[in-house]
Design an enzyme around this catalytic site. Structure first.
Site, short mmCIF file in Angstrom:
data_model
loop_
_atom_site.label_atom_id
_atom_site.label_comp_id
_atom_site.label_asym_id
_atom_site.label_seq_id
_atom_site.Cartn_x
_atom_site.Cartn_y
_atom_site.Cartn_z
N CYS A 56 0.84 -1.20 0.00
CA CYS A 56 0.00 0.00 0.00
C CYS A 56 0.87 1.25 0.00
CB CYS A 56 -0.90 0.05 1.25
SG CYS A 56 -1.98 -1.36 1.48
N ASP A 57 0.29 2.33 -0.47
CA ASP A 57 0.94 3.63 -0.35
C ASP A 57 -0.15 4.69 -0.24
OD1 ASP A 57 3.83 4.89 -0.69
OD2 ASP A 57 2.37 6.25 -1.58
N SER A 58 0.03 5.62 0.69
CA SER A 58 -1.00 6.62 0.96
C SER A 58 -0.49 8.04 0.75
CB SER A 58 -1.51 6.49 2.40
OG SER A 58 -2.07 5.21 2.64
#
EC number: 3.6.1.9
Length: 209
Positions: free
Chosen positions: A75-77
């Site tokens: 994931c990357d936010s």
């Protein structure tokens, strides 16, 4: 079947563990700045998906022999802030000064927290399927006093998280509410991850500890 979390984020691991999955953690080592610099259209939605994909691909290649039957989740936010010049991606501030500026601009307003997700299915040591998706949650920020903001900055918490805030830590005191999936704000959307796992042929309940 083992779930591999391609992230050093303790918050993402905590979300998964609270939801019944104890992942193996592997950090990808992807150069995020270099990847973004090489993109022709670095809009926030594309950036978070591309970063998640790169992390999942890197870790899937590394763990294939050690975990030949596994599923890698990455994931990357980023916070997507709408301003006079359009939508700007706000990642980790990295310094007290930048975190202070971001909080002063976000105070009393709303922004969308975007998290790109990537899932790679590995069978018999070979990558057999890759899927990506994105989740967005609107965050409504409160208005901390100057003393509260300085105390929060002094903890160091907002310096290494997307948007300079957390929902599940001290930053939660200054978030008025969210519209959408709250787990996405913490860093990994459980509903979206379940759908991506299902599309890869993995039943999430089979991963429960």
């Amino acid at each position: 079947m083992q779930l591999i979390l391609a992230s050093a984020s303790p918050a993402r691991r905590s979300v998964l563990r609270a939801a019944g999955v104890d992942p193996v953690v592997r950090v990808s080592g992807v150069d995020e700045d270099a990847l973004i610099a090489g993109m022709s259209r670095p809009d926030p939605a594309r950036v978070v998906v591309e970063l998640a994909r790169a992390k999942a691909d890197a870790v899937a290649s590394e763990i294939a022999s050690e975990h030949p039957d596994s599923v890698v989740v990455a994931c990357d936010s980023m916070l997507a802030v709408t301003g006079p010049d359009g939508v700007t991606a706000v990642g980790k501030p990295g310094s007290v000064e930048r975190a202070r500026e971001r909080w002063k601009s976000l105070s009393g307003s709303s922004a969308e927290l975007l998290t790109g997700h990537a899932v790679v299915r590995v069978e018999h040591g070979r990558r057999v399927q890759s899927l990506e998706g994105i989740a967005g949650t609107t965050v409504r920020f409160g208005e901390p006093t100057e003393a509260e903001l300085e105390a929060y900055l002094a903890t160091g918490e907002p310096l290494q998280v997307a948007g300079a805030f957390t929902l599940d830590g001290r930053g939660g005191w200054f978030v008025e509410g969210v519209e959408g999936d709250p787990s996405n704000v913490v860093g990994i959307s459980l509903p979206l991850t379940r759908k991506l796992l299902a599309a890869a042929g993995v039943d999430v309940v089979a991963l429960w500890s």
